[in-house]
Design a protein around this motif. Structure first.
Motif, PDB file in Angstrom:
ATOM      1  N   ILE A 177      28.522  20.916  22.936  1.00 32.56           N
ATOM      2  CA  ILE A 177      26.904  21.386  23.506  1.00 32.56           C
ATOM      3  C   ILE A 177      27.686  21.462  25.461  1.00 32.56           C
ATOM      4  CG2 ILE A 177      25.751  20.127  22.396  1.00 32.56           C
ATOM      5  CD1 ILE A 177      25.763  17.872  24.676  1.00 32.56           C
ATOM      6  N   MET A 178      28.278  21.140  25.549  1.00 35.69           N
ATOM      7  CA  MET A 178      29.401  21.870  26.416  1.00 35.69           C
ATOM      8  C   MET A 178      28.116  21.523  27.502  1.00 35.69           C
ATOM      9  SD  MET A 178      29.225  25.978  25.537  1.00 35.69           S
ATOM     10  CE  MET A 178      29.828  26.462  27.522  1.00 35.69           C
ATOM     11  N   TYR A 179      28.728  19.701  27.799  1.00 35.17           N
ATOM     12  CA  TYR A 179      28.027  19.093  28.596  1.00 35.17           C
ATOM     13  C   TYR A 179      29.273  19.287  30.125  1.00 35.17           C
ATOM     14  CZ  TYR A 179      26.266  14.539  30.361  1.00 35.17           C
ATOM     15  OH  TYR A 179      25.570  13.798  30.867  1.00 35.17           O
ATOM     16  N   SER A 180      28.077  19.276  30.891  1.00 35.75           N
ATOM     17  CA  SER A 180      29.482  19.587  32.116  1.00 35.75           C
ATOM     18  C   SER A 180      28.524  18.357  32.792  1.00 35.75           C
ATOM     19  CB  SER A 180      29.057  21.614  32.765  1.00 35.75           C
ATOM     20  OG  SER A 180      29.963  21.600  33.803  1.00 35.75           O
ATOM     21  N   GLU A 181      29.102  17.039  33.852  1.00 35.53           N
ATOM     22  CA  GLU A 181      28.591  16.720  34.985  1.00 35.53           C
ATOM     23  C   GLU A 181      29.353  17.275  36.333  1.00 35.53           C
ATOM     24  OE1 GLU A 181      29.941  11.957  35.261  1.00 35.53           O
ATOM     25  OE2 GLU A 181      29.206  12.069  33.917  1.00 35.53           O
ATOM     26  N   ARG A 182      29.286  17.124  36.919  1.00 35.63           N
ATOM     27  CA  ARG A 182      28.267  17.918  37.945  1.00 35.63           C
ATOM     28  C   ARG A 182      28.753  17.422  39.358  1.00 35.63           C
ATOM     29  NH1 ARG A 182      28.353  24.035  37.638  1.00 35.63           N
ATOM     30  NH2 ARG A 182      29.172  24.685  36.234  1.00 35.63           N
TER      31      ARG A 182
ATOM     32  N   ILE B 254      24.447  20.802  41.306  1.00 32.64           N
ATOM     33  CA  ILE B 254      23.896  21.228  41.306  1.00 32.64           C
ATOM     34  C   ILE B 254      22.638  20.828  42.917  1.00 32.64           C
ATOM     35  CG2 ILE B 254      21.463  21.037  39.879  1.00 32.64           C
ATOM     36  CD1 ILE B 254      23.158  19.368  37.796  1.00 32.64           C
ATOM     37  N   VAL B 255      22.211  21.759  43.025  1.00 28.34           N
ATOM     38  CA  VAL B 255      21.087  21.616  44.273  1.00 28.34           C
ATOM     39  C   VAL B 255      20.221  21.683  44.542  1.00 28.34           C
ATOM     40  CG1 VAL B 255      21.034  21.709  46.655  1.00 28.34           C
ATOM     41  CG2 VAL B 255      23.036  22.033  45.752  1.00 28.34           C
TER      42      VAL B 255
ATOM     43  N   HIS C 214      11.172  23.929  47.582  1.00 24.85           N
ATOM     44  CA  HIS C 214      10.636  24.492  46.412  1.00 24.85           C
ATOM     45  C   HIS C 214      11.569  25.182  45.817  1.00 24.85           C
ATOM     46  CE1 HIS C 214       6.593  22.391  46.945  1.00 24.85           C
ATOM     47  NE2 HIS C 214       6.612  23.020  48.198  1.00 24.85           N
ATOM     48  N   VAL C 215      13.132  24.911  45.691  1.00 20.44           N
ATOM     49  CA  VAL C 215      14.113  25.621  44.959  1.00 20.44           C
ATOM     50  C   VAL C 215      14.970  24.594  44.166  1.00 20.44           C
ATOM     51  CG1 VAL C 215      14.027  27.838  46.061  1.00 20.44           C
ATOM     52  CG2 VAL C 215      15.351  25.407  46.924  1.00 20.44           C
ATOM     53  N   TYR C 216      15.621  25.020  43.437  1.00 21.45           N
ATOM     54  CA  TYR C 216      16.871  24.387  42.782  1.00 21.45           C
ATOM     55  C   TYR C 216      17.911  25.627  42.654  1.00 21.45           C
ATOM     56  CZ  TYR C 216      14.614  24.412  38.226  1.00 21.45           C
ATOM     57  OH  TYR C 216      14.419  24.961  36.995  1.00 21.45           O
ATOM     58  N   ILE C 217      19.303  24.639  42.307  1.00 19.59           N
ATOM     59  CA  ILE C 217      19.970  25.785  41.917  1.00 19.59           C
ATOM     60  C   ILE C 217      21.059  25.273  41.089  1.00 19.59           C
ATOM     61  CG2 ILE C 217      20.903  25.777  43.939  1.00 19.59           C
ATOM     62  CD1 ILE C 217      22.021  28.742  43.908  1.00 19.59           C
ATOM     63  N   SER C 218      21.564  25.826  40.203  1.00 23.14           N
ATOM     64  CA  SER C 218      23.439  25.587  39.856  1.00 23.14           C
ATOM     65  C   SER C 218      24.221  26.518  39.279  1.00 23.14           C
ATOM     66  CB  SER C 218      22.780  24.274  38.857  1.00 23.14           C
ATOM     67  OG  SER C 218      22.660  25.075  37.219  1.00 23.14           O
TER      68      SER C 218
ATOM     69  N   ALA D 105      28.329  27.687  33.182  1.00 27.78           N
ATOM     70  CA  ALA D 105      29.823  27.627  33.398  1.00 27.78           C
ATOM     71  C   ALA D 105      29.750  29.591  33.136  1.00 27.78           C
ATOM     72  CB  ALA D 105      29.579  27.836  31.831  1.00 27.78           C
ATOM     73  N   ARG D 106      28.944  30.263  32.931  1.00 29.81           N
ATOM     74  CA  ARG D 106      29.674  32.182  32.618  1.00 29.81           C
ATOM     75  C   ARG D 106      29.214  32.078  34.033  1.00 29.81           C
ATOM     76  NH1 ARG D 106      25.321  32.546  27.423  1.00 29.81           N
ATOM     77  NH2 ARG D 106      24.104  32.423  29.186  1.00 29.81           N
ATOM     78  N   GLY D 107      28.928  31.395  35.471  1.00 32.93           N
ATOM     79  CA  GLY D 107      29.236  32.053  36.894  1.00 32.93           C
ATOM     80  C   GLY D 107      27.692  32.004  36.975  1.00 32.93           C
ATOM     81  N   GLU D 108      26.558  32.361  35.958  1.00 31.57           N
ATOM     82  CA  GLU D 108      25.451  32.404  36.788  1.00 31.57           C
ATOM     83  C   GLU D 108      24.564  31.776  37.544  1.00 31.57           C
ATOM     84  OE1 GLU D 108      23.311  33.117  32.909  1.00 31.57           O
ATOM     85  OE2 GLU D 108      24.574  35.173  32.940  1.00 31.57           O
ATOM     86  N   LEU D 109      23.727  31.905  38.738  1.00 34.79           N
ATOM     87  CA  LEU D 109      23.261  31.516  39.023  1.00 34.79           C
ATOM     88  C   LEU D 109      21.739  30.846  38.299  1.00 34.79           C
ATOM     89  CD1 LEU D 109      24.155  32.008  43.048  1.00 34.79           C
ATOM     90  CD2 LEU D 109      24.919  30.431  41.489  1.00 34.79           C
TER      91      LEU D 109
END
Ligand SMILES: Cc1cc2nc3c(=O)[nH]c(=O)nc-3n(C[C@H](O)[C@H](O)[C@H](O)COP(=O)(O)OP(=O)(O)OC[C@H]3O[C@@H](n4cnc5c(N)ncnc54)[C@H](O)[C@@H]3O)c2cc1C
Lengths: 94, 413
Positions: free
Chosen positions: B108-113, B271-272, B278-282, B285-289
């Motif tokens: 499931i490509m679990y990625s702890e960030r 992950i911010v 009122h925003v969030y971003i991460s 794995a493909r580099g997309e924001l």
């Protein structure tokens, strides 16, 4: 959105404040009736009747909107639905 | 490896076996009918068949698997909530997620960030400190950190005190993670199907047949199906299904939008989230924001995108990451979020004896997929909701016992 007071204005000037519901008598209503009034939503996938406010002028009104197509069908002053004033509780003596 | 891929691509016989069986004919009845083939419905089917030995189960999905919010969400997994009930519940989910690739033998490509919730005002510093204390008390790792430490974890963020809303502090939650959302649904579906669970795609429930206080079966576009027990797990359509069951819910269906940028070289590890902006971003794995914010300002049964949303979101995003001004957006979409007044889900029993509800997942339900599936399966198998679900019962509203998570769930999903 067509504000009954200000005419057509940008949608970002308005806030939606939820469904128009019939308020049970606040003094006599049971807890269950009051909870149902406060929390339950008809959340209809169809035409809904809602409270809206034009924020810059603090003007409250009612809108009828199709919640599946995002089209506003009708807007009008609340006086068309609420003919008389409802006070929440008798003004206390203290 | 590239040759292997080429051979695979050119092969006439599709070499990969089909893992989710084609939709079979409907049987006249099942022990358990699950309405909704998103992550939640499929996870419940998995735990019913693997843990409780209940295999005569049908999952009915009106579209294709994960076509609802499961494959539309921004995949944030975290447990840094505000109430002890919430922290305990989501904490169990994070623990299950960490092992899920192994449990399902499916990546499931679990990625702890690590997950950062920024505070731009004294009031939000106070909320972050509160969350850190509640989390720590419940055994979930969270701590309050200051700009020096934030800079170390996220050097690309604008931490200038000249910004319009300078960053004062952040809640750091090291276990915060992202995963591949549709893989979660497929993994559960494949393993449930191996135990005999039938998955019926293109099968829409159009009505419920009720006798007394029991559901006896469901009407579908493919005919009537009898059911010993029924679970509703339909997220954005919760009210529509509950109406068929004669239940009234405290839910409003509101669109939640999101978007991704073109792929960039990896620069953003955590992950911010910023509640004030009122925003969030991460970064995927493909580099997309992957970017999003709060729900739309009014209720709607539609998954359209709006310009208002993107203007508001990205203007604020540029305050945090000014250099993104040159970056293009790649995709935008929305899902229908089933919002509750207290920003907590509704799970467990209903006034109907054999009808179970899994709803009110709003913008926060992906992270709960494993725990909800596991615990709802337990509820269905035993007819009793376990302690960990008790706080989330449908009747809590009539009892004025809400589980207030707005401060931890309104923007960060
Ligand atoms: C843009 C966006 C971002 C999000 N970000 C996050 C996040 O970062 N972290 C997080 O934890 N959560 C997030 N969420 C919330 C999360 O996606 C949902 O809460 C979660 O996926 C719900 O899962 P589900 O299986 O209950 O619902 P769904 O995946 O929606 O599944 C329900 C299924 O029921 C089907 N259905 C509906 N009606 C019927 C019917 N009558 N008959 C048969 N089938 C029916 C639908 O087709 C659908 O496939 C986000 C949501 C959105 C929209």
């Amino acid at each position: 959105m067509n504000c009954p007071l200000n005419g057509p204005r940008n949608i970002s000037e308005f806030i939606s404040a939820g469904e128009v519901k019939a308020m049970p008598d606040p003094v006599r209503a049971s807890d269950a009736e009051w909870a149902d009034y406060v929390f339950t939503q008809s959340n209809k996938a169809g035409v809904v009747r809602e409270w809206w406010c034009h924020v810059p002028t603090s003007y409250w009104f009612i809108a009828e909107r199709d919640a599946t197509t995002d089209t506003i069908l009708k807007t009008y002053p609340p006086g068309e639905v609420f003919a008389e004033r409802r006070d929440f509780a008798p003004i206390s003596e203290a | 490896m590239p040759f292997g891929l080429l051979k695979y691509g050119l092969s006439r016989r599709y070499p990969e076996p089909r893992r989710i069986p084609p939709t079979p004919d409907l049987k006249p009845s099942y022990d358990v009918v699950i309405v909704g083939g998103g992550g939640h419905g499929l996870a419940a089917a998995y735990y019913l068949s693997h843990v409780h030995g209940i295999r005569n189960v049908a999952v009915l999905e009106k579209g294709y698997l994960a076509s609802g919010n499961t494959a539309r969400n921004t995949t944030i997994i975290r447990a840094n909530y505000l109430t002890p009930e919430g922290v305990r519940f989501y904490g169990e989910s994070v623990a299950l997620y960490k092992e899920l690739s192994e449990t399902l033998d499916f990546n499931i490509m679990y990625s702890e960030r690590g997950h950062l919730t920024l505070a731009h005002t004294d009031a939000s510093v106070r909320t972050m400190r509160w969350r850190a204390e509640v989390n720590t008390h419940c055994g979930v790792r969270s701590e309050l950190i200051w700009p020096d430490e934030i800079r170390r974890l996220c050097p690309s963020m604008n931490l200038s005190d000249k910004a319009r809303y300078p960053v004062l502090a952040a809640l750091l939650h090291p276990p915060g993670a992202i995963a591949r959302h549709d893989a979660v649904a497929w993994g559960y579906a494949i393993r449930a199907a191996e135990r005999g669970v039938e998955i019926h795609q293109q099968t829409e429930v159009t009505g419920l047949r009720i006798e007394g206080d029991r559901v006896v079966g469901v009407e579908t576009n493919r005919g009537f199906v009898g059911a010993g027990k029924v679970l509703q797990a339909v997220a954005g359509s919760s009210t529509r299904l509950a109406d068929m069951a004669g239940l009234r819910l405290p839910i409003r269906t509101v669109p939640l939008q999101a978007c991704v940028s073109q792929p960039l070289k990896r620069f953003l590890d955590p992950i911010v989230v910023s509640g004030s902006l009122h925003v969030y971003i991460s970064q995927s794995a493909r580099g997309e924001l992957v970017m999003g914010g709060s729900t739309d300002p009014y209720a709607l049964y539609s998954s359209r995108s709006t310009l208002d949303f993107k203007e508001g979101l990205l203007a604020h995003m540029l305050e945090l990451f000014p250099f993104l001004a040159e970056v293009k957006l790649l995709r935008q979409w929305a899902g229908m979020a089933d919002m509750t007044p207290d920003f907590s889900p509704i799970m467990g029993l209903t006034p109907l004896a054999n009808y179970y509800i899994d709803a009110g997942w709003g913008t926060w339900g992906f992270k709960a997929t494993p725990v909800c599936g596991k615990r709802m399966a337990e509820t269905i198998a035993t007819g009793r909701a376990p302690d960990i679900l008790d706080a989330f019962r449908l009747s809590r509203f009539a009892e004025f016992q809400q589980v207030g998570e707005r401060g931890a769930a309104a923007v960060g999903h």
